[in-house]
Design a protein around this motif. Structure first.
Motif: not given
Length: 325
Positions: A15-21
């Motif tokens: 999830n690039a928008g949330a900067h997470q996996i």
């Protein structure tokens, strides 16, 4: 940006928008979020690819130009920067069984003359520590068109609508590549040797004026048009006369090759047709995937998709499929 299904049925989503996996259970429950925005160990700027090797999650950060590894529980293990040879925005194709990564690095193109340009993409094999192991081969990059301002001082390079794209997939040490120049899809082994694998059966489909208008209207509706909301497309684009023979490639967990048929803008809201071939290139079946979806991962009886709903929200969905005899 990416999603992969693990052997226990859980799904890891980049999830690039949330900067997470985000790690999700088979029933859709969120089990954990791995990482956060930042520049430190275990943090992301733009996680654009996620893979799994054994019990380890492998994540490539495109903006930070580095790869990070985590336990399945989300504990950060290590991070390594990519070799400078990977360029400023490396695109990870996949990983080999020995843990080396295959990265596609576009070379700079000469945009000083207007018209269609097609540069080269270096396929680089990087060690787990990010250092360069080998340049596997060079392939054509996707087609672009260059425009020059009236005073000749400003140059701009953009993707060519309906142009040929180089697509590729890597799984279990098998790399398949298609450049769109012919219906051929090729394999490239770990030593850089190339051979033809299969020929896609596709009737040439002409690109008409109505298709060009629909392309720009759809692009602007999605927020990606010229100047964000200007309905006037750039002038002088040398549109191709016909669609390329295919638009995407994928390898499933059994090594079968999935090839997506190219579609005209009016067909983007309709189901997408993929041809499925055996690992040795023999045609097996066709499958129709839901409209407005991208194939993320596939297995013997399931597909993992990124879908776009009517409100432009991205949804990760798992579907079961069966083969009709």
């Amino acid at each position: 940006m990416d999603a992969v299904r693990l052997h226990d049925g859980t799904v890891a989503v980049a999830n690039a928008g949330a900067h997470q996996i985000r790690v999700v259970a088979p029933d859709g429950r969120t089990l954990r979020d791995v990482g956060q925005e930042g520049h430190g160990p275990g943090e992301f700027q733009f996680p654009g690819w996620v893979g799994v090797r054994g019990d380890t999650l492998v994540v490539a950060d495109m903006l930070a130009s580095r790869v990070s590894r985590f336990t399945r529980e989300g504990t950060h293990l290590e991070s390594a920067r990519f070799s400078e040879a990977a360029g400023l925005f490396p695109q990870v194709v996949g990983q080999y069984r020995d843990g080396t990564l295959l990265v596609a690095a576009d070379e700079a193109v000469d945009s000083r003359k207007p018209g269609v340009v097609r540069g080269r993409t270096a396929l680089l094999r990087l060690r787990p520590d990010g250092s360069l192991l080998d340049t596997l081969t060079l392939v054509p990059s996707s087609e672009q068109f260059a425009t020059v301002s009236a005073d000749g001082r400003r140059f701009k390079v953009e993707s060519l609508p309906f142009g040929r794209r180089t697509v590729m997939a890597l799984r279990n040490d098998v790399l398949v590549v298609g450049t769109g120049e012919t219906p051929a899809v090729r394999t490239i082994d770990a030593e850089g040797r190339t051979r033809d694998l299969l020929q896609v059966t596709a009737t040439p489909r002409p690109v008409r004026a109505a298709d060009i208008d629909a392309y720009w209207k759809n692009l602007v509706t999605a927020g990606g048009g010229p100047e964000g909301n200007d309905l006037t497309p750039p002038q002088g684009i040398p549109y191709p006369a016909a669609l390329p023979p295919y638009s995407d490639l994928h390898l499933d967990e059994a090594g079968r090759v999935w090839v997506a048929e190219s579609r005209l803008p009016g067909e983007w809201s309709q189901p997408a047709t993929w041809q499925i071939f055996s690992p040795n290139g023999q045609p097996l079946a066709q499958i129709r995937l839901p409209p407005r979806s991208l194939l993320m991962d596939a297995g013997n009886d399931w597909v993992l998709l990124r879908e776009l709903d009517a409100d432009q929200r991205e949804i990760v969905s798992l579907y079961r499929y069966s083969v009709r005899r």
